[in-house]
Write an enzyme that holds these catalytic residues in place. Sequence first.
Site: not given
Length: 460
Positions: A19-20, A84, A175, A312, A328
């Site tokens: 998201f970021g 990475v 959930e 995060d 998010a």
Amino acid sequence: MDLNRAAEVPHVVIVGGGFGGLETAQRLRKSNVRVTLVDRHNYHLFQPLLYQVATGGLSPANIATPLRSIVRKQKNCEVILAEVTDFDITNQRLILRDGEVGYDYLVIAAGATHSYFGRDEWAPFAPGLKTIADAAEIRRRIYVAFEAAEREPDNDLRKALLTFVVVGGGPTGVELAGALSEIARHTLKHDFRNIKPEEARIMVVEAAPHILAHYPEDLCQQAAEKVRGLGIEVHVHTKVTDITAEAVHLAGPDGDSVVATRTVLWGAGVQANPLGKQLAAALGMETDRAGHLSVTSTCLVAGQENIFAIGDIASFTSSDGKPLPGLAAVAMQQGQFVAKAITSLARGDTIDGEFSYHDRGTMATIGRAVAVAQIGTRQFCGFFAWLLWLLVHLMLIVQFQNRALILVQWAWGYVTFNRSNRIITGEEPVNIVPLPSSVKASPLKEARPMKKANSLKEGG
């Protein structure tokens, strides 16, 4: 394209297509910079719906979108499929497993992974839920447990097979438990001959005083009532002391106990991606206990002028002195801020202002047509909150095609209770519960008799 060529414009390298990272890349589309998005997967994953893949409600393709298709019209952005491995801070280079790439500005948005609070030996027995591979493994374990119970003649072992323990009463744990309840009580109710899936025991274990503890106490209590209404046991003030292949050891208000189970699902803790510690080591700094990088009020890594950390992997303290939640919405707002900051720096200006998170509300689904939501000072629990949850999650999904497919599948599942993606995948032998050699092919004595179909409805 030569990744090491001298850039005519500032080169922004973003690690992570979540998201970021994706938000940062897209917000830079009109800036005079060159953007390289690096991820070890070729897709953007909509993690809030990952639990539905893990329980057979959706397929992975419904919640994953190829990164290249998302940015294909963004001329100043390219995507690199790579992992990475290290950082060369002095020469401003990102070290990949199979090469390297230089940068002028670096954005670390690598997300988070599971945390077993120092008990990593539990990982094989209690998988977490962060990736598509995790979801496939959890789905496999859930449905294998029912299949193994169908063939198990020993009553105690069969009960253990039909006992599901979810560790952690946060949104992910609740959930998962709610979806398990629907699977057992509805989806599989008529699929087996020798067991009654609806008699499955589902437990949520939470060390805090309430499940969904980050919500106000009265909303937590309402949520707990809804969860118990689904036939789920809620154990709060209860800690897990050990997990083995055959049991979960608990310490609660009534003392220690051992729960025989073969399926444990982990939703209790997260920690920053290990890349955070690697970057910290390269910079000669420390992370916090969860591996988060310390960042300034402008999302810059402490002591750096061109390295940002968001989502995060970053430890950002808000104006009230509390760390921001791993949502998010936080990562996306930080991505928007960082894109503006880089645009300003690339023009030779300074960063304008400080990052401030605007909380537009949080929500979590509990089960069929039941959710909790907090929007500002307003609280909702029940069907209306569930409708809000549906709307928000559909709108956040990247591709319209996926939105349409998910909406159709949700509608069909709501009417029929069906979960069409409850397939068991993987070539590994089923070794969650080794069946004893004494298993007989004849029906179990306690088996539920098959009903003879005397109508189209019953026969369907």
